[in-house]
Design a protein around this motif. Structure first.
Motif, mmCIF file in Angstrom:
data_model
loop_
_atom_site.group_PDB
_atom_site.id
_atom_site.type_symbol
_atom_site.label_atom_id
_atom_site.label_comp_id
_atom_site.label_asym_id
_atom_site.label_seq_id
_atom_site.Cartn_x
_atom_site.Cartn_y
_atom_site.Cartn_z
ATOM 1 N N GLU A 52 1.165 -0.916 -0.062
ATOM 2 C CA GLU A 52 0.114 -0.003 0.241
ATOM 3 C C GLU A 52 0.790 1.028 -0.060
ATOM 4 O O GLU A 52 0.922 2.078 -0.727
ATOM 5 C CB GLU A 52 -0.556 0.030 0.883
ATOM 6 N N GLN A 53 2.099 1.335 0.398
ATOM 7 C CA GLN A 53 3.505 2.152 0.888
ATOM 8 C C GLN A 53 3.427 2.782 -0.327
ATOM 9 O O GLN A 53 3.587 3.300 -0.710
ATOM 10 C CB GLN A 53 3.837 2.819 1.685
ATOM 11 N N ILE A 54 4.048 1.430 -1.493
ATOM 12 C CA ILE A 54 4.531 1.863 -2.764
ATOM 13 C C ILE A 54 3.506 2.171 -3.666
ATOM 14 O O ILE A 54 3.742 3.538 -4.271
ATOM 15 C CB ILE A 54 5.146 0.954 -3.182
ATOM 16 N N LEU A 55 2.211 1.943 -3.416
ATOM 17 C CA LEU A 55 0.636 2.137 -4.484
ATOM 18 C C LEU A 55 0.957 3.460 -4.161
ATOM 19 O O LEU A 55 0.371 3.814 -5.075
ATOM 20 C CB LEU A 55 -0.066 1.179 -3.532
ATOM 21 N N SER A 56 0.209 3.644 -3.103
ATOM 22 C CA SER A 56 -0.679 5.293 -2.635
ATOM 23 C C SER A 56 -0.019 6.079 -3.031
ATOM 24 O O SER A 56 -0.986 6.957 -3.771
ATOM 25 C CB SER A 56 -1.373 5.036 -1.471
ATOM 26 N N PRO A 57 1.425 6.447 -3.684
ATOM 27 C CA PRO A 57 1.658 7.853 -3.780
ATOM 28 C C PRO A 57 1.594 8.081 -5.733
ATOM 29 O O PRO A 57 1.640 9.451 -6.011
ATOM 30 C CB PRO A 57 3.056 7.961 -3.758
ATOM 31 N N LYS A 58 0.990 6.526 -6.669
ATOM 32 C CA LYS A 58 1.008 6.493 -6.690
ATOM 33 C C LYS A 58 -0.289 6.626 -7.977
ATOM 34 O O LYS A 58 -0.961 5.547 -8.032
ATOM 35 C CB LYS A 58 1.959 5.256 -8.501
ATOM 36 N N THR A 59 -0.091 8.273 -7.459
ATOM 37 C CA THR A 59 -2.040 8.902 -8.205
ATOM 38 C C THR A 59 -2.175 7.623 -9.898
ATOM 39 O O THR A 59 -3.521 7.441 -10.142
ATOM 40 C CB THR A 59 -2.056 10.261 -8.068
ATOM 41 N N GLU A 60 -1.755 8.399 -10.517
ATOM 42 C CA GLU A 60 -1.674 7.606 -12.224
ATOM 43 C C GLU A 60 -2.058 6.378 -11.946
ATOM 44 O O GLU A 60 -2.208 5.403 -13.261
ATOM 45 C CB GLU A 60 -0.471 7.697 -13.437
ATOM 46 N N VAL A 61 -1.825 5.720 -11.000
ATOM 47 C CA VAL A 61 -1.982 3.863 -10.741
ATOM 48 C C VAL A 61 -3.090 3.564 -10.217
ATOM 49 O O VAL A 61 -2.484 3.850 -8.401
ATOM 50 C CB VAL A 61 -0.685 2.902 -10.850
#
Length: 237
Positions: A183-192
């Motif tokens: 979740e920590q890896i994914l959440s900053p990637k707003t484009e994904v």
């Protein structure tokens, strides 16, 4: 994939279960259900017990009822894991997720040749590794991982496709701490687009290897299916 959790509660396989039918697609026998007129497809990638598990086919039929053409391939080509026959590690060596990924690409090609324009994929346990590979290689439009096995931080770092991860509170294969890292890896990637949820009081395999007599277990499994469907509704159109 070690330890008993990956293999707990083995299903009684039934080749004639489900409302769909079995046909060949992309070189693999597949359980197929839903409208062949739909241009939206969902690929379901099983756990180690394979595509004849009745609960998995129930999930496929229910996803199909929302308007999707649903395909559940036999990635093990007639050789699902049988707990009494050999250690899980030995079976896994013969059925790596890398081979599953290559086979899945052929199934996706076959779907596209039928006029399918948008494809989502959901992977259960073993199948989650196949689906995450599809998600970072750009072969699908949305991914859902349910109690994943073998999925690593490096896999998640590469994901370019909207992805939902549904995990269990009691899971030695993908413990909540690991899912929180995802979740920590994914959440900053707003484009994904991403969504991570940890289900309380359930164990690895709960979404597909539940006891149909256990009301609470069925309820948790249905909640995971609804979350999966919501994700596909959002991105597969």
């Amino acid at each position: 994939m070690s330890g008993p959790q990956c293999c707990a509660n083995p299903p009684t396989l039934n080749p004639s279960s489900g409302a769909g039918s079995v046909a060949e697609l992309g070189g693999l026998k597949s359980y197929i259900t839903g409208s062949s007129d739909s241009n939206l497809a969902i690929l379901l990638v099983s756990d180690v017990y394979g595509y004849e598990a009745p609960n998995l086919r129930v999930i496929a039929d229910k996803v199909a009822a929302s308007g999707y053409y649903v395909v559940v391939p036999d990635f093990f080509q007639g050789d699902p894991y049988v707990p009494e026959s050999k250690p899980i590690g030995v079976w896994i060596q013969a059925h790596g997720a890398d081979k599953g990924f290559e086979d899945a690409k052929l199934v996706i090609e076959a779907l596209k040749s039928r006029g399918i324009s948008s494809i989502g994929a959901a992977g259960f346990c073993w199948g989650a590794k196949v689906v995450v590979s599809l998600a970072y290689s750009g072969f699908i439009q949305a991914a859902v991982l349910l109690h994943p096995s073998f999925v690593t931080v490096d896999d998640i770092k590469q994901v370019k496709t909207p992805i939902a991860i549904l995990g269990a509170e009691n899971d030695s294969m993908s413990p909540p701490e690991l899912l929180k890292q995802f979740e920590q890896i994914l959440s900053p990637k707003t484009e994904v687009g991403s969504f991570v949820k940890i289900f309380p009081g359930v164990a690895h395999g709960w979404s597909v290897r539940y006891n149909v007599e256990d009301e609470k277990a069925v309820q948790s499994a249905e909640e995971s299916r609804q979350d999966m469907l919501n994700w596909f509704t959002k991105y597969i159109k």
